[in-house]
Design a protein around this motif. Structure first.
Motif, PDB file in Angstrom:
ATOM      1  N   SER A 182       0.719  -0.912  -0.436  1.00 12.45           N
ATOM      2  CA  SER A 182       0.271   0.271  -0.292  1.00 12.45           C
ATOM      3  C   SER A 182       0.810   0.685   0.010  1.00 12.45           C
ATOM      4  CB  SER A 182      -0.758  -0.201   1.196  1.00 12.45           C
ATOM      5  OG  SER A 182      -1.929   1.129   1.939  1.00 12.45           O
ATOM      6  N   ALA A 183       0.316   2.320  -0.602  1.00 16.32           N
ATOM      7  CA  ALA A 183       1.514   3.706  -0.784  1.00 16.32           C
ATOM      8  C   ALA A 183       1.068   4.706  -1.093  1.00 16.32           C
ATOM      9  CB  ALA A 183       2.841   2.938  -1.674  1.00 16.32           C
ATOM     10  N   THR A 184       0.419   5.713  -1.769  1.00 13.26           N
ATOM     11  CA  THR A 184       0.202   6.883  -2.156  1.00 13.26           C
ATOM     12  C   THR A 184       1.871   8.236  -2.356  1.00 13.26           C
ATOM     13  OG1 THR A 184      -1.667   8.173  -1.689  1.00 13.26           O
ATOM     14  CG2 THR A 184      -0.381   8.163   0.253  1.00 13.26           C
ATOM     15  N   SER A 185       0.985   9.407  -1.805  1.00 14.86           N
ATOM     16  CA  SER A 185       2.260  10.671  -2.546  1.00 14.86           C
ATOM     17  C   SER A 185       1.778  11.275  -1.468  1.00 14.86           C
ATOM     18  CB  SER A 185       2.720  10.295  -3.335  1.00 14.86           C
ATOM     19  OG  SER A 185       3.811   9.132  -4.667  1.00 14.86           O
ATOM     20  N   ASP A 186       2.711  12.684  -0.767  1.00 17.93           N
ATOM     21  CA  ASP A 186       1.516  13.480  -0.404  1.00 17.93           C
ATOM     22  C   ASP A 186       1.701  13.990  -1.629  1.00 17.93           C
ATOM     23  OD1 ASP A 186       4.694  14.474   0.038  1.00 17.93           O
ATOM     24  OD2 ASP A 186       4.768  13.812   1.679  1.00 17.93           O
ATOM     25  N   ILE A 187       1.374  16.201  -0.855  1.00 15.78           N
ATOM     26  CA  ILE A 187       1.722  16.774  -1.707  1.00 15.78           C
ATOM     27  C   ILE A 187       2.879  17.189  -2.187  1.00 15.78           C
ATOM     28  CG2 ILE A 187       1.860  18.262   0.101  1.00 15.78           C
ATOM     29  CD1 ILE A 187      -0.114  20.361  -1.187  1.00 15.78           C
ATOM     30  N   GLU A 188       3.993  16.672  -1.223  1.00 16.06           N
ATOM     31  CA  GLU A 188       5.027  17.120  -2.525  1.00 16.06           C
ATOM     32  C   GLU A 188       5.894  15.949  -3.269  1.00 16.06           C
ATOM     33  OE1 GLU A 188       7.110  18.332   0.927  1.00 16.06           O
ATOM     34  OE2 GLU A 188       6.694  20.240   0.927  1.00 16.06           O
ATOM     35  N   LEU A 189       4.819  14.691  -3.462  1.00 18.24           N
ATOM     36  CA  LEU A 189       4.923  14.494  -3.799  1.00 18.24           C
ATOM     37  C   LEU A 189       6.352  12.834  -3.533  1.00 18.24           C
ATOM     38  CD1 LEU A 189       5.140  15.202  -7.595  1.00 18.24           C
ATOM     39  CD2 LEU A 189       3.062  13.964  -6.084  1.00 18.24           C
ATOM     40  N   GLN A 190       5.894  12.583  -2.475  1.00 23.74           N
ATOM     41  CA  GLN A 190       7.602  12.023  -1.482  1.00 23.74           C
ATOM     42  C   GLN A 190       6.358  10.590  -1.075  1.00 23.74           C
ATOM     43  OE1 GLN A 190      10.166  12.628  -0.379  1.00 23.74           O
ATOM     44  NE2 GLN A 190       9.687  15.059  -1.695  1.00 23.74           N
ATOM     45  N   ARG A 191       7.118   9.644  -1.360  1.00 18.35           N
ATOM     46  CA  ARG A 191       6.137   8.205  -1.381  1.00 18.35           C
ATOM     47  C   ARG A 191       6.151   7.515   0.147  1.00 18.35           C
ATOM     48  NH1 ARG A 191       5.475   3.217  -4.797  1.00 18.35           N
ATOM     49  NH2 ARG A 191       5.515   1.407  -3.997  1.00 18.35           N
ATOM     50  N   VAL A 192       4.615   7.404   0.622  1.00 21.73           N
ATOM     51  CA  VAL A 192       4.070   6.645   1.742  1.00 21.73           C
ATOM     52  C   VAL A 192       3.998   6.072   1.757  1.00 21.73           C
ATOM     53  CG1 VAL A 192       3.209   7.563   4.177  1.00 21.73           C
ATOM     54  CG2 VAL A 192       3.898   9.143   2.605  1.00 21.73           C
ATOM     55  N   GLU A 193       4.349   4.429   2.498  1.00 24.21           N
ATOM     56  CA  GLU A 193       3.696   3.359   2.507  1.00 24.21           C
ATOM     57  C   GLU A 193       3.336   3.211   3.694  1.00 24.21           C
ATOM     58  OE1 GLU A 193       7.718   0.843   1.447  1.00 24.21           O
ATOM     59  OE2 GLU A 193       7.204   1.479  -0.708  1.00 24.21           O
ATOM     60  N   GLY A 194       2.170   2.301   3.620  1.00 26.02           N
ATOM     61  CA  GLY A 194       1.206   1.824   4.926  1.00 26.02           C
ATOM     62  C   GLY A 194       0.090   2.284   4.709  1.00 26.02           C
ATOM     63  N   VAL A 195      -0.028   3.375   4.383  1.00 27.18           N
ATOM     64  CA  VAL A 195      -1.799   4.497   4.060  1.00 27.18           C
ATOM     65  C   VAL A 195      -2.829   3.607   4.385  1.00 27.18           C
ATOM     66  CG1 VAL A 195      -2.424   6.209   4.183  1.00 27.18           C
ATOM     67  CG2 VAL A 195      -0.238   6.142   4.275  1.00 27.18           C
ATOM     68  N   HIS A 196      -2.824   3.120   3.273  1.00 26.83           N
ATOM     69  CA  HIS A 196      -4.240   2.650   2.789  1.00 26.83           C
ATOM     70  C   HIS A 196      -4.517   0.492   3.141  1.00 26.83           C
ATOM     71  CE1 HIS A 196      -5.005   6.091   2.081  1.00 26.83           C
ATOM     72  NE2 HIS A 196      -5.069   6.509   0.769  1.00 26.83           N
ATOM     73  N   GLY A 197      -3.239  -0.224   3.049  1.00 21.09           N
ATOM     74  CA  GLY A 197      -3.161  -1.630   3.611  1.00 21.09           C
ATOM     75  C   GLY A 197      -1.073  -1.818   4.272  1.00 21.09           C
ATOM     76  N   PRO A 198      -1.385  -2.520   4.165  1.00 20.93           N
ATOM     77  CA  PRO A 198       0.021  -3.707   4.849  1.00 20.93           C
ATOM     78  C   PRO A 198       0.924  -2.463   4.052  1.00 20.93           C
ATOM     79  CG  PRO A 198      -0.986  -5.495   4.061  1.00 20.93           C
ATOM     80  CD  PRO A 198      -2.068  -4.747   3.059  1.00 20.93           C
ATOM     81  N   ARG A 199       2.113  -2.525   4.492  1.00 17.02           N
ATOM     82  CA  ARG A 199       3.750  -1.643   4.266  1.00 17.02           C
ATOM     83  C   ARG A 199       4.330  -2.514   3.548  1.00 17.02           C
ATOM     84  NH1 ARG A 199       4.767   2.915   7.319  1.00 17.02           N
ATOM     85  NH2 ARG A 199       3.484   1.551   8.812  1.00 17.02           N
ATOM     86  N   THR A 200       4.367  -3.721   3.924  1.00 11.80           N
ATOM     87  CA  THR A 200       4.969  -4.786   3.512  1.00 11.80           C
ATOM     88  C   THR A 200       4.636  -6.161   3.141  1.00 11.80           C
ATOM     89  OG1 THR A 200       6.929  -4.212   5.576  1.00 11.80           O
ATOM     90  CG2 THR A 200       7.556  -6.903   4.024  1.00 11.80           C
ATOM     91  N   LEU A 201       5.340  -6.828   1.871  1.00 13.03           N
ATOM     92  CA  LEU A 201       4.427  -7.336   0.728  1.00 13.03           C
ATOM     93  C   LEU A 201       5.166  -7.603  -0.146  1.00 13.03           C
ATOM     94  CD1 LEU A 201       2.013  -8.857  -0.986  1.00 13.03           C
ATOM     95  CD2 LEU A 201       2.250  -7.119  -2.639  1.00 13.03           C
ATOM     96  N   VAL A 202       4.860  -9.553   0.350  1.00 10.21           N
ATOM     97  CA  VAL A 202       6.415 -10.295   0.492  1.00 10.21           C
ATOM     98  C   VAL A 202       5.078 -12.080   0.002  1.00 10.21           C
ATOM     99  CG1 VAL A 202       8.289 -12.374   0.825  1.00 10.21           C
ATOM    100  CG2 VAL A 202       7.266 -10.035   2.287  1.00 10.21           C
ATOM    101  N   VAL A 203       5.894 -12.059  -1.626  1.00 11.82           N
ATOM    102  CA  VAL A 203       5.261 -13.174  -2.554  1.00 11.82           C
ATOM    103  C   VAL A 203       5.566 -14.319  -2.624  1.00 11.82           C
ATOM    104  CG1 VAL A 203       3.844 -13.896  -5.030  1.00 11.82           C
ATOM    105  CG2 VAL A 203       4.183 -11.035  -4.167  1.00 11.82           C
ATOM    106  N   VAL A 204       5.184 -15.719  -2.046  1.00 14.77           N
ATOM    107  CA  VAL A 204       5.929 -16.918  -2.148  1.00 14.77           C
ATOM    108  C   VAL A 204       5.134 -17.263  -3.340  1.00 14.77           C
ATOM    109  CG1 VAL A 204       6.038 -19.476  -1.579  1.00 14.77           C
ATOM    110  CG2 VAL A 204       6.235 -17.395   0.395  1.00 14.77           C
ATOM    111  N   LEU A 205       6.055 -17.536  -4.658  1.00 15.60           N
ATOM    112  CA  LEU A 205       5.875 -18.111  -5.558  1.00 15.60           C
ATOM    113  C   LEU A 205       5.836 -19.324  -6.126  1.00 15.60           C
ATOM    114  CD1 LEU A 205       4.548 -17.191  -8.438  1.00 15.60           C
ATOM    115  CD2 LEU A 205       6.576 -16.702  -9.142  1.00 15.60           C
ATOM    116  N   VAL A 206       4.981 -20.387  -6.049  1.00 16.76           N
ATOM    117  CA  VAL A 206       5.154 -21.863  -5.703  1.00 16.76           C
ATOM    118  C   VAL A 206       5.324 -22.088  -7.418  1.00 16.76           C
ATOM    119  CG1 VAL A 206       4.568 -23.636  -5.218  1.00 16.76           C
ATOM    120  CG2 VAL A 206       3.949 -22.045  -3.451  1.00 16.76           C
ATOM    121  N   GLY A 207       6.427 -22.778  -8.313  1.00 21.50           N
ATOM    122  CA  GLY A 207       6.213 -23.622  -9.180  1.00 21.50           C
ATOM    123  C   GLY A 207       7.837 -23.608  -9.402  1.00 21.50           C
TER     124      GLY A 207
END
Length: 207
Positions: A182-207
């Motif tokens: 989850s990420a958004t940018s403030d008025i100065e276009l600074q990226r902010v993570e974790g505002v609307h959901g998880p700050r960290t995403l890790v994907v386990v890809l099987v196969g």
């Protein structure tokens, strides 16, 4: 005549006679020619570009790789008691000691450091994981409230494009589409993570 009738009458006058509705073009591409390892590589590339982490493993190593994903997302001191998993997540995917979502109030889920879910489908072209509220995906609050989300994606769930992905989904299901942390940018276009959901995403890809 009421005020409503008068307003509607003026709108009809302004629009003039009813216009013939043109036919909607539907000759767009609905299938992707890519398959197998190429699709998995495309999905991995998109996810990494969105600042997610991807760990790949064979089917027999899912639980160990999920543990490694939690280590990557939470650090070496992570505790199983701080992890909640979707109720339909297969037992052989779960690290020992993690807790299953028992339907507790959503506000209590925010106390967990991480959650582990499956997905309904993954779209390679857009790097999108789709959770459908089913047992493996869990209810929406499970995937949105903890700060770290680990998603297990099987190779057979990966499709090339959006039309293929939507064709696999129940249209009335409560779909959650995840493309990176989850990420958004403030008025100065600074990226902010974790505002609307998880700050960290890790994907386990099987196969």
């Amino acid at each position: 005549m009421s005020a409503r009738d008068e307003v509607l009458a003026r709108i009809r006058t302004a629009l003039g006679p009813a216009r013939e509705v043109s036919e909607i073009a539907r000759a767009y591409r609905t299938a992707d020619g890519r398959a197998g390892a190429e699709l998995l590589d495309v999905l991995t590339d998109r996810l990494v570009d969105y600042r997610a982490s991807v760990l790949r493993c064979p089917p027999g190593d899912v639980a160990a790789t999920v543990s490694a994903a939690l280590h990557a997302g939470l650090g070496p001191g992570w505790a199983a008691a701080d992890v909640v998993v979707a109720p339909g997540l297969p037992e052989h995917w779960r690290p020992a000691g993690v807790r299953e979502d028992d339907g507790r109030p959503a506000v209590e889920l925010a106390a967990f450091a991480a959650t582990v879910t499956g997905v309904a489908v993954a779209i390679a072209e857009t790097g999108t994981l789709v959770l459908d509220g089913g047992p493996r995906s869990g209810r929406r609050a499970v995937s949105l409230l903890p700060d770290c989300l680990v998603c297990v994606v099987e190779a057979g769930q990966v499709v090339g494009g959006v039309p293929e992905g939507l064709a696999r989904l129940e249209p009335t299901a409560p779909l959650t589409m995840v493309s990176g942390p989850s990420a958004t940018s403030d008025i100065e276009l600074q990226r902010v993570e974790g505002v609307h959901g998880p700050r960290t995403l890790v994907v386990v890809l099987v196969g």
